[in-house]
Motif scaffolding. Sequence first.
Motif, PDB file in Angstrom:
ATOM      1  N   ALA A 276       0.770  -1.118  -0.071  1.00 51.62           N
ATOM      2  CA  ALA A 276       0.050   0.122   0.075  1.00 51.62           C
ATOM      3  C   ALA A 276       1.024   1.466   0.099  1.00 51.62           C
ATOM      4  N   GLN A 277       1.916   1.154   0.885  1.00 51.43           N
ATOM      5  CA  GLN A 277       2.933   2.327   0.762  1.00 51.43           C
ATOM      6  C   GLN A 277       3.452   2.705  -0.506  1.00 51.43           C
ATOM      7  N   SER A 278       4.000   1.516  -1.233  1.00 47.73           N
ATOM      8  CA  SER A 278       4.462   1.623  -2.544  1.00 47.73           C
ATOM      9  C   SER A 278       3.759   2.140  -3.329  1.00 47.73           C
TER      10      SER A 278
ATOM     11  N   ALA B 120     -12.582   2.580  -4.312  1.00 48.69           N
ATOM     12  CA  ALA B 120     -11.927   2.729  -3.479  1.00 48.69           C
ATOM     13  C   ALA B 120     -12.871   3.180  -1.998  1.00 48.69           C
ATOM     14  N   GLY B 121     -12.485   2.559  -0.871  1.00 53.62           N
ATOM     15  CA  GLY B 121     -13.223   2.770   0.496  1.00 53.62           C
ATOM     16  C   GLY B 121     -14.157   1.575   0.468  1.00 53.62           C
ATOM     17  N   SER B 122     -14.504   1.013  -0.648  1.00 58.18           N
ATOM     18  CA  SER B 122     -15.684  -0.125  -0.367  1.00 58.18           C
ATOM     19  C   SER B 122     -14.765  -1.232   0.287  1.00 58.18           C
ATOM     20  N   PRO B 123     -15.547  -2.298   1.146  1.00 58.21           N
ATOM     21  CA  PRO B 123     -14.986  -3.087   2.130  1.00 58.21           C
ATOM     22  C   PRO B 123     -14.248  -4.324   1.140  1.00 58.21           C
ATOM     23  N   ALA B 124     -13.042  -4.680   1.482  1.00 61.40           N
ATOM     24  CA  ALA B 124     -12.122  -5.533   0.801  1.00 61.40           C
ATOM     25  C   ALA B 124     -12.309  -6.898   1.442  1.00 61.40           C
ATOM     26  N   ASP B 125     -13.387  -7.651   1.072  1.00 62.17           N
ATOM     27  CA  ASP B 125     -13.691  -8.840   1.558  1.00 62.17           C
ATOM     28  C   ASP B 125     -13.639  -9.934   0.333  1.00 62.17           C
ATOM     29  N   ALA B 126     -12.882  -9.791  -0.556  1.00 64.14           N
ATOM     30  CA  ALA B 126     -12.558 -10.828  -1.581  1.00 64.14           C
ATOM     31  C   ALA B 126     -11.306 -10.580  -2.377  1.00 64.14           C
TER      32      ALA B 126
ATOM     33  N   GLY C 210      -5.922  -2.866   4.626  1.00 63.35           N
ATOM     34  CA  GLY C 210      -6.753  -2.557   5.897  1.00 63.35           C
ATOM     35  C   GLY C 210      -8.238  -3.259   5.590  1.00 63.35           C
ATOM     36  N   PRO C 211      -9.281  -3.146   6.055  1.00 59.43           N
ATOM     37  CA  PRO C 211     -10.629  -3.612   5.693  1.00 59.43           C
ATOM     38  C   PRO C 211     -11.212  -3.006   4.372  1.00 59.43           C
ATOM     39  N   ASN C 212     -10.713  -1.834   4.120  1.00 58.32           N
ATOM     40  CA  ASN C 212     -11.047  -1.280   3.002  1.00 58.32           C
ATOM     41  C   ASN C 212     -10.119  -1.180   1.857  1.00 58.32           C
ATOM     42  N   HIS C 213     -10.662  -1.146   0.585  1.00 55.82           N
ATOM     43  CA  HIS C 213      -9.723  -0.862  -0.652  1.00 55.82           C
ATOM     44  C   HIS C 213      -9.357   0.577  -0.559  1.00 55.82           C
ATOM     45  N   HIS C 214      -8.146   0.730  -0.956  1.00 53.40           N
ATOM     46  CA  HIS C 214      -7.562   2.113  -1.127  1.00 53.40           C
ATOM     47  C   HIS C 214      -7.517   2.563  -2.629  1.00 53.40           C
ATOM     48  N   ALA C 215      -7.925   1.984  -3.553  1.00 61.08           N
ATOM     49  CA  ALA C 215      -7.852   2.101  -4.819  1.00 61.08           C
ATOM     50  C   ALA C 215      -9.116   1.418  -5.375  1.00 61.08           C
ATOM     51  N   THR C 216      -9.376   1.872  -6.916  1.00 67.54           N
ATOM     52  CA  THR C 216     -10.453   1.566  -7.630  1.00 67.54           C
ATOM     53  C   THR C 216     -10.086   0.427  -8.759  1.00 67.54           C
TER      54      THR C 216
END
Lengths: 218, 218
Positions: free
Chosen positions: A133-135, B48-54, B91-97
């Motif tokens: 994520a940092q990268s 981005a921001g949605s839960p990363a559950d898969a 984390g629990p959520n995506h940081h990108a789309t």
Amino acid sequence: MLALSDTCTAAITGRGGLCACLNATLLGRLRAVAGDVRLEAGEVLFAAGSPADALYGVRHGAVMLCSWVGQERRQILSFHFSGDMVGFAAGPNHHATAIALGRASLCRIPEAEMDQDGALRGHVMGIVQRNLAQSLDMQVRLGRMSAAERVRALLVELHGRLGGGHELHLPMRIAEMADYLGLRPETVSREMSALRHDGIVGVFSPDGMLPILRPEAL
Amino acid sequence: MLALSDTCTAAITGRGGLCACLNATLLGRLRAVAGDVRLEAGEVLFAAGSPADALYGVRHGAVMLCSWVGQERRQILSFHFSGDMVGFAAGPNHHATAIALGRASLCRIPEAEMDQDGALRGHVMGIVQRNLAQSLDMQVRLGRMSAAERVRALLVELHGRLGGGHELHLPMRIAEMADYLGLRPETVSREMSALRHDGIVGVFSPDGMLPILRPEAL
DNA sequence: CGATACATTGAGGAGGGTCAATCCGGGTGG
DNA sequence: CCACCCGGATTGACCCTCCTCAATGTATCG
């Protein structure tokens, strides 16, 4: 000296380091196998191409991961401070070189130890994902941000990782910041001067101290 | 439709995909729980921001991971082709789309499945580490390479990942290459023209075909 | 006190961004 | 069948950000 010292435990337990959240059994196992590494400023922890057979946890000091294009152009990929882990590799060999920024001490955990413990693996997985994520963040900065934005982003990052406050102890020189941000030292210096003229930071003293006058303005 | 199709297995088995090297038991388990996702060009797999559950494995087509600075500046973080995995989050959520580049089909593996299997976790770990190495490579390109070098590096990468040969089917437009390389579309076009004048590539046809006349010269 | 290493500042130049015109292929509708 | 249109690629002209080179400032060390 081959066991994790108490200071190591204290350092590595913070902010998502390796030993955080491990139960007593695991921690004991780690203490038993962890080696001890001490480096002077500029010394190489591991070089690109060398076998990746261990993970390292930074106890004190700072380490940077570097890559070169040709012999001249250096790109610093990441900084690692007290509590951070270094040494992950996709293959059997390292693709980058790790160098101490100042005097540093680290603990060394042999790769073999990873394979024997599921919980440990899972824990390391989280660390690798944070590194990723940092990268990816850096890709955004390098690809789409101006020099001024990159310098501010670096200060924000370091302010957060080095524990905030109104004074920041930067373990690296302007040259290292530049090679991290894909800029020239002169450009970084100019942007720092601009921040100083705007009253956002103070004077960057040669021992690495940088007063952060208005943290919220970064 | 909820099981991994044979075409999926064939696709994902190649080049270090998820299912490669898994034994029959594991593969069977995965087939049982894997979902099926189909996307049209431009459709969002996750935001981005949605839960990363898969996690997702690309069967056919291509997906890109994007991040925005403000509303205007887009940085493409990675391209994912047949056999690649997407969806890792720190984390629990995506940081990108994640967005489909064209019509694409993927299999979906719930996060919960990861926690139940050590071998699976270890396998995914390797994939995350390769993603990290890839991202670090991009840091070097974005930070220290010229426009010409970045375009060549992209073509070398795609030539390798899309199976070499003397013709390359690029699933993205010039605009996407530019946003991946931290350049403007005009600049990418100019560099492609230069490569064409040097006889290294042919004409980039609108359907995405790019003849590679001298692969070794890249 | 000189010597060295690094930060800072200035002046000038180049690489890539910006804006705009043109080209080109494919789809649409008459 | 052809004219028109539309999105994207290409090319040109100009400009701005950042790089390059050089001089000066400043702190540390022998």
